[in-house]
Design a protein around this motif. Structure first.
Motif, short mmCIF file in Angstrom:
data_model
loop_
_atom_site.label_atom_id
_atom_site.label_comp_id
_atom_site.label_asym_id
_atom_site.label_seq_id
_atom_site.Cartn_x
_atom_site.Cartn_y
_atom_site.Cartn_z
N THR A 4 -1.12 9.56 6.59
CA THR A 4 -1.34 8.11 6.63
C THR A 4 -2.69 7.78 6.03
O THR A 4 -2.81 6.88 5.22
CB THR A 4 -1.27 7.59 8.08
OG1 THR A 4 0.01 7.87 8.60
CG2 THR A 4 -1.54 6.10 8.13
N ASP A 8 -3.49 5.43 2.78
CA ASP A 8 -4.32 4.24 2.96
C ASP A 8 -5.55 4.27 2.06
O ASP A 8 -6.00 3.24 1.58
CB ASP A 8 -4.76 4.11 4.41
CG ASP A 8 -3.59 3.84 5.34
OD1 ASP A 8 -2.52 3.47 4.85
OD2 ASP A 8 -3.75 4.01 6.56
N ALA A 33 3.85 7.36 1.23
CA ALA A 33 4.18 6.51 2.37
C ALA A 33 5.61 6.73 2.85
O ALA A 33 5.88 6.74 4.05
CB ALA A 33 3.96 5.04 2.01
N LYS A 34 6.53 6.93 1.93
CA LYS A 34 7.93 7.14 2.30
C LYS A 34 8.13 8.44 3.07
O LYS A 34 9.05 8.55 3.87
CB LYS A 34 8.83 7.12 1.06
CG LYS A 34 9.06 5.72 0.53
CD LYS A 34 9.98 5.72 -0.67
CE LYS A 34 10.28 4.31 -1.13
NZ LYS A 34 11.16 4.29 -2.31
N GLY A 36 6.49 9.44 5.46
CA GLY A 36 6.23 9.21 6.88
C GLY A 36 7.10 8.14 7.52
O GLY A 36 6.80 7.67 8.62
N LEU A 37 8.18 7.74 6.87
CA LEU A 37 9.02 6.68 7.41
C LEU A 37 9.68 7.05 8.74
O LEU A 37 10.02 6.16 9.53
CB LEU A 37 10.09 6.26 6.41
CG LEU A 37 9.60 5.34 5.29
CD1 LEU A 37 10.73 5.07 4.30
CD2 LEU A 37 9.04 4.05 5.84
N ASP A 40 7.61 5.52 12.02
CA ASP A 40 7.22 4.14 11.72
C ASP A 40 7.87 3.18 12.71
O ASP A 40 8.59 2.26 12.34
CB ASP A 40 7.62 3.80 10.28
CG ASP A 40 7.07 2.47 9.81
OD1 ASP A 40 5.97 2.09 10.24
OD2 ASP A 40 7.75 1.82 9.00
N TYR A 44 5.10 -0.76 10.23
CA TYR A 44 3.91 -0.95 9.41
C TYR A 44 4.02 -0.23 8.07
O TYR A 44 3.62 -0.74 7.03
CB TYR A 44 2.65 -0.47 10.13
CG TYR A 44 2.34 -1.23 11.39
CD1 TYR A 44 2.40 -2.62 11.43
CD2 TYR A 44 1.98 -0.56 12.55
CE1 TYR A 44 2.11 -3.32 12.58
CE2 TYR A 44 1.68 -1.25 13.71
CZ TYR A 44 1.75 -2.64 13.72
OH TYR A 44 1.45 -3.32 14.87
N ARG A 45 4.56 0.97 8.08
CA ARG A 45 4.66 1.74 6.85
C ARG A 45 5.67 1.09 5.90
O ARG A 45 5.43 1.00 4.71
CB ARG A 45 5.07 3.18 7.14
CG ARG A 45 4.95 4.06 5.90
CD ARG A 45 5.09 5.51 6.23
NE ARG A 45 4.09 5.98 7.17
CZ ARG A 45 2.90 6.47 6.83
NH1 ARG A 45 2.58 6.54 5.57
NH2 ARG A 45 2.07 6.89 7.74
N ARG A 46 6.76 0.58 6.42
CA ARG A 46 7.73 -0.12 5.57
C ARG A 46 7.10 -1.36 4.93
O ARG A 46 7.32 -1.65 3.76
CB ARG A 46 8.96 -0.54 6.38
CG ARG A 46 9.93 0.59 6.65
CD ARG A 46 11.10 0.10 7.47
NE ARG A 46 12.17 0.97 7.83
CZ ARG A 46 12.19 2.27 7.98
NH1 ARG A 46 11.13 2.95 7.75
NH2 ARG A 46 13.25 2.94 8.34
N PHE A 48 3.88 -1.76 4.37
CA PHE A 48 2.90 -1.25 3.41
C PHE A 48 3.60 -0.89 2.09
O PHE A 48 3.13 -1.25 1.01
CB PHE A 48 2.20 -0.02 4.00
CG PHE A 48 1.20 0.61 3.07
CD1 PHE A 48 -0.05 0.06 2.88
CD2 PHE A 48 1.52 1.76 2.38
CE1 PHE A 48 -0.97 0.64 2.02
CE2 PHE A 48 0.61 2.36 1.52
CZ PHE A 48 -0.63 1.79 1.34
#
Length: 62
Positions: A4, A8, A33-34, A36-37, A40, A44-46, A48
């Motif tokens: 993450t 970021d 980012a994907k 770590g879906l 989530d 928040y990640r979606r 982002f």
């Protein structure tokens, strides 16, 4: 957690003009980012990912 943080920290770099961007790209940020879906719970990640995809689309139009 480390993943993450790397996503970021990669995203805010100005991809077109920043001499310190290295091999960072919108696609690389989205891919990281994907990964770590599955962790989530609050979405928040979606969100982002959606924002990075929007920024990527804006850069293509400029």
């Amino acid at each position: 957690m480390m993943q993450t943080n790397s996503v970021d920290l990669t995203y805010p770099q100005g991809f077109r003009t920043d001499p310190f961007k290295g091999n960072a790209s919108y696609d690389k940020v989205i891919d990281l980012a994907k990964q770590g879906l599955n962790n989530d719970d609050k979405g928040y990640r979606r969100e982002f990912i959606r924002l990075v995809e929007a920024a990527k689309g804006l850069e293509r139009t400029n």
